[in-house]
Design a protein around this motif. Structure first.
Motif, PDB file in Angstrom:
ATOM      1  N   ALA A   1     -59.533  25.882 -34.447  1.00  0.00           N
ATOM      2  CA  ALA A   1     -59.964  27.178 -33.917  1.00  0.00           C
ATOM      3  C   ALA A   1     -58.950  27.758 -32.932  1.00  0.00           C
ATOM      4  N   GLY A   2     -57.894  26.983 -32.646  1.00  0.00           N
ATOM      5  CA  GLY A   2     -56.824  27.478 -31.792  1.00  0.00           C
ATOM      6  C   GLY A   2     -56.995  27.200 -30.319  1.00  0.00           C
ATOM      7  N   PHE A   3     -57.828  26.197 -29.985  1.00  0.00           N
ATOM      8  CA  PHE A   3     -58.107  25.911 -28.590  1.00  0.00           C
ATOM      9  C   PHE A   3     -57.475  24.593 -28.155  1.00  0.00           C
ATOM     10  N   ASP A   4     -57.129  24.502 -26.877  1.00  0.00           N
ATOM     11  CA  ASP A   4     -56.768  23.252 -26.235  1.00  0.00           C
ATOM     12  C   ASP A   4     -58.060  22.619 -25.708  1.00  0.00           C
ATOM     13  N   ARG A   5     -58.149  21.275 -25.763  1.00  0.00           N
ATOM     14  CA  ARG A   5     -59.420  20.628 -25.429  1.00  0.00           C
ATOM     15  C   ARG A   5     -59.894  20.961 -24.010  1.00  0.00           C
ATOM     16  N   ASN A   6     -58.989  21.099 -23.067  1.00  0.00           N
ATOM     17  CA  ASN A   6     -59.405  21.378 -21.692  1.00  0.00           C
ATOM     18  C   ASN A   6     -59.897  22.813 -21.516  1.00  0.00           C
ATOM     19  N   THR A   7     -59.192  23.775 -22.078  1.00  0.00           N
ATOM     20  CA  THR A   7     -59.663  25.156 -21.986  1.00  0.00           C
ATOM     21  C   THR A   7     -60.933  25.350 -22.811  1.00  0.00           C
ATOM     22  N   PHE A   8     -61.048  24.596 -23.904  1.00  0.00           N
ATOM     23  CA  PHE A   8     -62.229  24.698 -24.756  1.00  0.00           C
ATOM     24  C   PHE A   8     -63.481  24.270 -24.015  1.00  0.00           C
ATOM     25  N   TYR A   9     -63.462  23.075 -23.432  1.00  0.00           N
ATOM     26  CA  TYR A   9     -64.656  22.563 -22.767  1.00  0.00           C
ATOM     27  C   TYR A   9     -64.957  23.272 -21.450  1.00  0.00           C
ATOM     28  N   ALA A  10     -64.048  24.097 -20.991  1.00  0.00           N
ATOM     29  CA  ALA A  10     -64.305  24.887 -19.786  1.00  0.00           C
ATOM     30  C   ALA A  10     -64.986  26.211 -20.111  1.00  0.00           C
ATOM     31  N   ASP A  11     -65.185  26.494 -21.390  1.00  0.00           N
ATOM     32  CA  ASP A  11     -65.728  27.784 -21.813  1.00  0.00           C
ATOM     33  C   ASP A  11     -66.935  27.549 -22.718  1.00  0.00           C
ATOM     34  N   SER A  12     -68.130  27.837 -22.227  1.00  0.00           N
ATOM     35  CA  SER A  12     -69.356  27.575 -22.996  1.00  0.00           C
ATOM     36  C   SER A  12     -69.421  28.406 -24.274  1.00  0.00           C
TER      37      SER A  12
ATOM     38  N   PHE B   1     -63.211  16.239 -17.472  1.00  0.00           N
ATOM     39  CA  PHE B   1     -63.804  14.929 -17.772  1.00  0.00           C
ATOM     40  C   PHE B   1     -65.099  14.742 -16.982  1.00  0.00           C
ATOM     41  N   ASP B   2     -65.049  14.992 -15.671  1.00  0.00           N
ATOM     42  CA  ASP B   2     -66.230  14.807 -14.823  1.00  0.00           C
ATOM     43  C   ASP B   2     -67.364  15.755 -15.216  1.00  0.00           C
ATOM     44  N   ALA B   3     -67.010  16.984 -15.578  1.00  0.00           N
ATOM     45  CA  ALA B   3     -68.040  17.951 -15.976  1.00  0.00           C
ATOM     46  C   ALA B   3     -68.743  17.501 -17.251  1.00  0.00           C
ATOM     47  N   LEU B   4     -67.980  16.987 -18.213  1.00  0.00           N
ATOM     48  CA  LEU B   4     -68.587  16.519 -19.464  1.00  0.00           C
ATOM     49  C   LEU B   4     -69.464  15.303 -19.226  1.00  0.00           C
ATOM     50  N   VAL B   5     -69.035  14.417 -18.338  1.00  0.00           N
ATOM     51  CA  VAL B   5     -69.859  13.247 -18.003  1.00  0.00           C
ATOM     52  C   VAL B   5     -71.165  13.697 -17.352  1.00  0.00           C
TER      53      VAL B   5
ATOM     54  N   GLY C   1     -70.982  10.083 -27.257  1.00  0.00           N
ATOM     55  CA  GLY C   1     -70.511   9.355 -26.085  1.00  0.00           C
ATOM     56  C   GLY C   1     -69.718  10.277 -25.182  1.00  0.00           C
ATOM     57  N   ILE C   2     -69.460   9.816 -23.967  1.00  0.00           N
ATOM     58  CA  ILE C   2     -68.662  10.603 -23.033  1.00  0.00           C
ATOM     59  C   ILE C   2     -67.211  10.650 -23.522  1.00  0.00           C
ATOM     60  N   PRO C   3     -66.369  11.475 -22.932  1.00  0.00           N
ATOM     61  CA  PRO C   3     -64.962  11.524 -23.367  1.00  0.00           C
ATOM     62  C   PRO C   3     -64.288  10.157 -23.287  1.00  0.00           C
ATOM     63  N   CYS C   4     -63.443   9.873 -24.253  1.00  0.00           N
ATOM     64  CA  CYS C   4     -62.623   8.650 -24.267  1.00  0.00           C
ATOM     65  C   CYS C   4     -63.466   7.381 -24.256  1.00  0.00           C
TER      66      CYS C   4
ATOM     67  N   PRO D   1     -68.574   2.176 -19.416  1.00  0.00           N
ATOM     68  CA  PRO D   1     -68.566   2.692 -18.051  1.00  0.00           C
ATOM     69  C   PRO D   1     -67.639   3.904 -17.912  1.00  0.00           C
ATOM     70  N   ILE D   2     -68.005   4.796 -17.014  1.00  0.00           N
ATOM     71  CA  ILE D   2     -67.252   6.045 -16.829  1.00  0.00           C
ATOM     72  C   ILE D   2     -65.799   5.770 -16.456  1.00  0.00           C
TER      73      ILE D   2
END
Length: 274
Positions: A45-56, A136-140, A8-11, A114-115
């Motif tokens: 792994a030592g990552f924050d969720r926002n920096t993690f999902y910004a890095d493929s 959030f928008d990028a993951l959606v 599912g999408i975030p949250c 819903p988003i």
């Protein structure tokens, strides 16, 4: 162990549904339940969720860790729940191939809300657990919705915020079905030829070269592969082809498919992953 893929999408309530499933299978059915939580792996792994999902590259590393953990934990009786976004259909397909290899059933739970509802839930979280709006928008945008017509997503149980999980149906989909039979792409037959690796490399490269040649002629989809009865249907980039070929080579080296099936299975793999 039978596998439940939460997606599912975030949250969207994925971890809440995971907790409900674990409570049902432990308390009502008496099964042992193991959970692989994507965010827990990210934090470990030592990552924050926002920096993690910004890095493929970080995402790729964690997905690899989750697949390795899944492979280690599979057995025929206990439940394994993979709690995460699981937003890439090719990744869900890889898990499906793994469960077929180990002859264990699986099902997919799609948290379908819903988003903007999901965004409101995100805003109610503590600041350290929130997604930034751009992440959030990028993951959606990247999310590839599961489809019950895809065998790797089936059986599919879509659940909205107001719905209750269909526990009995989920149980039957995992324990009252025959174990999946490995097919040519997942079983490990005897070595069919001493030059297997050469043939594997040559055939897959021929398929890739045919697609690249067609692209040079301006063809962007429906790539017919000369010499083989198959068509790669979807548009693709050179980088995607190289990545998917490497993945296919890795699986095929471990599983030893028949030489005369290499081209057909590689074409099928491209069609499912692109």
């Amino acid at each position: 162990m039978p596998v439940i893929i939460i997606t599912g999408i975030p949250c969207s309530g994925k971890t809440t549904r995971t907790s409900e499933l674990k409570e049902y299978f432990v308390n009502k059915v008496g099964k042992n339940v193991e959970v692989i939580n994507e965010i827990d792996v990210v934090i470990k792994a030592g990552f924050d969720r926002n920096t993690f999902y910004a890095d493929s590259k970080k995402e790729k590393s964690v997905r690899s860790d989750i697949k390795s953990a899944t492979q280690r934990m599979l057995n025929t009786n206990d439940i394994l729940i993979i709690d995460g976004s699981n937003y890439i259909k090719g990744y869900r397909y890889e898990i499906y191939c793994m469960t077929k290899l180990y002859k264990t059933p699986q099902c997919t739970i799609f948290c379908d809300i819903p988003i903007e509802h999901a965004w409101l839930w995100n805003e109610k979280r503590s600041e350290t657990e929130q997604y930034r709006r751009e992440i959030f928008d990028a993951l959606v945008m990247r999310y590839e919705t599961p489809n019950s017509k895809n065998r790797w997503d089936a059986p599919l149980f879509a659940v909205s915020a107001e719905d209750e999980l269909k526990f009995d149906e989920i149980y039957r989909s995992l324990y009252e079905v025959k174990a999946p039979k490995p097919n040519l792409s997942t079983q490990c037959p005897p070595l069919s030829s001493t030059n297997y690796l050469y043939e594997l490399d040559t055939v897959t490269q021929e398929v890739v070269n045919a697609i690249l040649s067609a692209k040079q002629l301006g063809i962007e989809r429906e790539f017919k592969i000369p010499g083989y009865s198959g068509t790669v249907q979807n548009p693709c980039t050179t980088a995607q082809l190289m990545r998917l070929r490497r993945q296919f080579l890795t699986y095929s080296k471990m599983q030893q498919i028949e030489i005369n099936q290499i081209a057909m299975l590689f074409i099928q793999y491209l069609n499912k992953s692109l």
